[in-house]
Design a protein around this motif. Sequence first.
Motif, PDB file in Angstrom:
ATOM      1  N   ASP A 196      -9.167  -4.556  10.509  1.00 28.02           N
ATOM      2  CA  ASP A 196      -7.777  -4.827  10.891  1.00 28.02           C
ATOM      3  C   ASP A 196      -6.753  -4.413   9.839  1.00 28.02           C
ATOM      4  O   ASP A 196      -5.564  -4.304  10.137  1.00 28.02           O
ATOM      5  N   ILE A 197      -7.182  -4.212   8.610  1.00 28.13           N
ATOM      6  CA  ILE A 197      -6.226  -4.037   7.522  1.00 28.13           C
ATOM      7  C   ILE A 197      -5.560  -2.661   7.534  1.00 28.13           C
ATOM      8  O   ILE A 197      -6.131  -1.672   7.989  1.00 28.13           O
ATOM      9  N   LYS A 198      -4.319  -2.654   7.024  1.00 31.69           N
ATOM     10  CA  LYS A 198      -3.573  -1.417   6.833  1.00 31.69           C
ATOM     11  C   LYS A 198      -3.699  -1.028   5.364  1.00 31.69           C
ATOM     12  O   LYS A 198      -3.420  -1.839   4.478  1.00 31.69           O
ATOM     13  N   VAL A 199      -4.127   0.219   5.104  1.00 30.44           N
ATOM     14  CA  VAL A 199      -4.436   0.645   3.741  1.00 30.44           C
ATOM     15  C   VAL A 199      -3.603   1.870   3.371  1.00 30.44           C
ATOM     16  O   VAL A 199      -3.533   2.835   4.133  1.00 30.44           O
ATOM     17  N   ILE A 225      -4.566   4.074   8.083  1.00 34.32           N
ATOM     18  CA  ILE A 225      -4.495   4.624   6.724  1.00 34.32           C
ATOM     19  C   ILE A 225      -3.291   5.538   6.591  1.00 34.32           C
ATOM     20  O   ILE A 225      -3.008   6.357   7.474  1.00 34.32           O
ATOM     21  N   LEU A 226      -2.573   5.390   5.482  1.00 35.83           N
ATOM     22  CA  LEU A 226      -1.452   6.257   5.154  1.00 35.83           C
ATOM     23  C   LEU A 226      -1.657   6.772   3.724  1.00 35.83           C
ATOM     24  O   LEU A 226      -1.944   5.988   2.817  1.00 35.83           O
ATOM     25  N   ILE A 227      -1.520   8.096   3.543  1.00 38.84           N
ATOM     26  CA  ILE A 227      -1.797   8.736   2.255  1.00 38.84           C
ATOM     27  C   ILE A 227      -0.570   9.516   1.803  1.00 38.84           C
ATOM     28  O   ILE A 227       0.066  10.206   2.605  1.00 38.84           O
ATOM     29  N   ALA A 228      -0.245   9.415   0.525  1.00 39.41           N
ATOM     30  CA  ALA A 228       0.842  10.222  -0.045  1.00 39.41           C
ATOM     31  C   ALA A 228       0.351  10.960  -1.275  1.00 39.41           C
ATOM     32  O   ALA A 228      -0.317  10.384  -2.131  1.00 39.41           O
ATOM     33  N   ASP A 229       0.665  12.258  -1.356  1.00 36.10           N
ATOM     34  CA  ASP A 229       0.428  13.004  -2.585  1.00 36.10           C
ATOM     35  C   ASP A 229       1.765  13.207  -3.291  1.00 36.10           C
ATOM     36  O   ASP A 229       2.757  12.537  -2.972  1.00 36.10           O
ATOM     37  N   SER A 230       1.844  14.116  -4.244  1.00 32.81           N
ATOM     38  CA  SER A 230       3.067  14.294  -5.020  1.00 32.81           C
ATOM     39  C   SER A 230       4.223  14.826  -4.178  1.00 32.81           C
ATOM     40  O   SER A 230       5.387  14.727  -4.579  1.00 32.81           O
ATOM     41  N   ARG A 231       3.923  15.382  -2.997  1.00 34.00           N
ATOM     42  CA  ARG A 231       4.965  15.931  -2.132  1.00 34.00           C
ATOM     43  C   ARG A 231       5.377  14.968  -1.020  1.00 34.00           C
ATOM     44  O   ARG A 231       6.265  15.278  -0.238  1.00 34.00           O
ATOM     45  N   GLY A 264       8.500   9.654   1.315  1.00 32.73           N
ATOM     46  CA  GLY A 264       7.933   9.610  -0.020  1.00 32.73           C
ATOM     47  C   GLY A 264       6.824   8.592  -0.155  1.00 32.73           C
ATOM     48  O   GLY A 264       6.449   7.917   0.817  1.00 32.73           O
ATOM     49  N   PRO A 265       6.284   8.442  -1.381  1.00 30.46           N
ATOM     50  CA  PRO A 265       5.149   7.541  -1.590  1.00 30.46           C
ATOM     51  C   PRO A 265       5.445   6.079  -1.284  1.00 30.46           C
ATOM     52  O   PRO A 265       4.528   5.303  -1.030  1.00 30.46           O
ATOM     53  N   GLU A 266       6.720   5.703  -1.290  1.00 29.62           N
ATOM     54  CA  GLU A 266       7.049   4.307  -0.994  1.00 29.62           C
ATOM     55  C   GLU A 266       6.580   3.895   0.404  1.00 29.62           C
ATOM     56  O   GLU A 266       6.322   2.717   0.671  1.00 29.62           O
ATOM     57  N   LYS A 267       6.407   4.873   1.291  1.00 30.87           N
ATOM     58  CA  LYS A 267       5.998   4.573   2.672  1.00 30.87           C
ATOM     59  C   LYS A 267       4.601   3.963   2.751  1.00 30.87           C
ATOM     60  O   LYS A 267       4.315   3.165   3.646  1.00 30.87           O
ATOM     61  N   VAL A 268       3.707   4.343   1.830  1.00 33.78           N
ATOM     62  CA  VAL A 268       2.324   3.841   1.922  1.00 33.78           C
ATOM     63  C   VAL A 268       2.235   2.362   1.548  1.00 33.78           C
ATOM     64  O   VAL A 268       1.224   1.713   1.825  1.00 33.78           O
ATOM     65  N   PHE A 269       3.284   1.836   0.945  1.00 33.39           N
ATOM     66  CA  PHE A 269       3.281   0.428   0.546  1.00 33.39           C
ATOM     67  C   PHE A 269       3.800  -0.496   1.646  1.00 33.39           C
ATOM     68  O   PHE A 269       3.492  -1.685   1.649  1.00 33.39           O
ATOM     69  N   GLU A 270       4.581   0.030   2.559  1.00 33.36           N
ATOM     70  CA  GLU A 270       5.243  -0.810   3.560  1.00 33.36           C
ATOM     71  C   GLU A 270       4.225  -1.490   4.473  1.00 33.36           C
ATOM     72  O   GLU A 270       3.460  -0.820   5.181  1.00 33.36           O
ATOM     73  N   ASP A 271       4.207  -2.830   4.436  1.00 29.10           N
ATOM     74  CA  ASP A 271       3.321  -3.666   5.271  1.00 29.10           C
ATOM     75  C   ASP A 271       1.833  -3.396   5.020  1.00 29.10           C
ATOM     76  O   ASP A 271       0.995  -3.761   5.851  1.00 29.10           O
ATOM     77  N   ALA A 272       1.499  -2.781   3.907  1.00 25.46           N
ATOM     78  CA  ALA A 272       0.093  -2.480   3.613  1.00 25.46           C
ATOM     79  C   ALA A 272      -0.629  -3.736   3.112  1.00 25.46           C
ATOM     80  O   ALA A 272      -0.076  -4.517   2.327  1.00 25.46           O
ATOM     81  N   ASP A 273      -1.857  -3.910   3.577  1.00 29.13           N
ATOM     82  CA  ASP A 273      -2.698  -5.010   3.081  1.00 29.13           C
ATOM     83  C   ASP A 273      -3.362  -4.639   1.763  1.00 29.13           C
ATOM     84  O   ASP A 273      -3.706  -5.512   0.961  1.00 29.13           O
ATOM     85  N   ALA A 274      -3.570  -3.339   1.552  1.00 25.04           N
ATOM     86  CA  ALA A 274      -4.167  -2.860   0.299  1.00 25.04           C
ATOM     87  C   ALA A 274      -3.627  -1.472   0.005  1.00 25.04           C
ATOM     88  O   ALA A 274      -3.436  -0.664   0.922  1.00 25.04           O
ATOM     89  N   VAL A 275      -3.343  -1.199  -1.267  1.00 29.67           N
ATOM     90  CA  VAL A 275      -2.932   0.138  -1.692  1.00 29.67           C
ATOM     91  C   VAL A 275      -3.752   0.519  -2.920  1.00 29.67           C
ATOM     92  O   VAL A 275      -3.919  -0.273  -3.848  1.00 29.67           O
ATOM     93  N   PHE A 276      -4.263   1.753  -2.899  1.00 28.21           N
ATOM     94  CA  PHE A 276      -5.033   2.300  -4.023  1.00 28.21           C
ATOM     95  C   PHE A 276      -4.195   3.400  -4.671  1.00 28.21           C
ATOM     96  O   PHE A 276      -3.793   4.354  -3.999  1.00 28.21           O
ATOM     97  N   ALA A 292       6.912  -5.004  -3.425  1.00 29.33           N
ATOM     98  CA  ALA A 292       7.522  -6.142  -2.733  1.00 29.33           C
ATOM     99  C   ALA A 292       7.493  -5.979  -1.212  1.00 29.33           C
ATOM    100  O   ALA A 292       7.603  -6.968  -0.478  1.00 29.33           O
ATOM    101  N   LYS A 293       7.341  -4.748  -0.724  1.00 26.94           N
ATOM    102  CA  LYS A 293       7.324  -4.492   0.722  1.00 26.94           C
ATOM    103  C   LYS A 293       5.923  -4.558   1.325  1.00 26.94           C
ATOM    104  O   LYS A 293       5.752  -4.309   2.518  1.00 26.94           O
ATOM    105  N   MET A 294       4.900  -4.863   0.489  1.00 27.59           N
ATOM    106  CA  MET A 294       3.534  -4.965   1.004  1.00 27.59           C
ATOM    107  C   MET A 294       3.366  -6.237   1.831  1.00 27.59           C
ATOM    108  O   MET A 294       4.207  -7.144   1.792  1.00 27.59           O
ATOM    109  N   ALA A 295       2.282  -6.305   2.596  1.00 29.07           N
ATOM    110  CA  ALA A 295       2.023  -7.448   3.477  1.00 29.07           C
ATOM    111  C   ALA A 295       1.709  -8.709   2.668  1.00 29.07           C
ATOM    112  O   ALA A 295       1.478  -8.634   1.446  1.00 29.07           O
TER     113      ALA A 295
END
Length: 301
Positions: A196-199, A225-231, A264-276, A292-295
Amino acid sequence: MDLTKDEMLERAKKPVEEAVKLHRYYQGKMQTVPKCCIRDVSDFAIWYTPGVAEPCKEIKKNPDLAYEFTNKGNTIAVVTDGTRVLGLGDIGPEAGLPVMEGKCMLFKYLGGVDAVAICLDTKDPYKFIETVKNLTPAFGGINLEDIAQPKCFYILDELRKDCKIPVWHDDQQGTAAVNLAGLYGGLKITGKRIEDIKVGFFGCGAANVATIRILISAGVDPKNILIADSRGVLHPDRTDLEDVKYDVKRHLAQLTNPQGISGGPEKVFEDADAVFCYTKPGPDVVKKEWVAKMAKDAMLF
């Protein structure tokens, strides 16, 4: 006790200053010593010539006996080309040697395994593969280390396919295994279910790519899953993913992010249960407002 910012910075500098001094003093971290008993020079007749010929002849008849008569089964080659060393990047094989010695030290101190640092003077993946294959008779396993992507994926796959001994890429499989273990622990504490988790993943190098693969195999839904690289965020409409160099990224862009989220990379944090996060080091690379925008009960690796 509470430390001031200046005191914390001063404490952080201490290991760096000590590292240069002590590496020069000891001239490295590793050495080779005999494991057999040598009472006097007459014992050389057992351990070297003429006695050593007998185990050689036994191994000739049955190559698997190398694991009984030699240290092969407890010896690892730590191999790099120096193209992706820690956070330093492509610094070359000589400059990568202190790190490889450090990995050998960890093998010995933590696991009792003997390891040899091997830094290859080539950036050609085909020459790298051929050299490592030719080294395998002397080792019980190969630990690949600090190799730039995307060639690190190809090198690992080809060596695992052709070699008779285990081949492991620490930056891929080692990191991924630890991340999965950490995630399992976090899920147990928070009561969340892996399916169920968003990563989110900030960075798309070898460590995160391998972590993505192992998390999917463990039950994480690629659609979550949402992934961001340098671009920015990976999505199928990214035109810079058409280059063959980014074949791995192109595949991940098709596999994940079905909503087509960009930014940008900030998108992968929004409502995420885990971020690597496996990206460049330094302060403010990951911003507190993103976290602060994580779940609720989120995990940040």
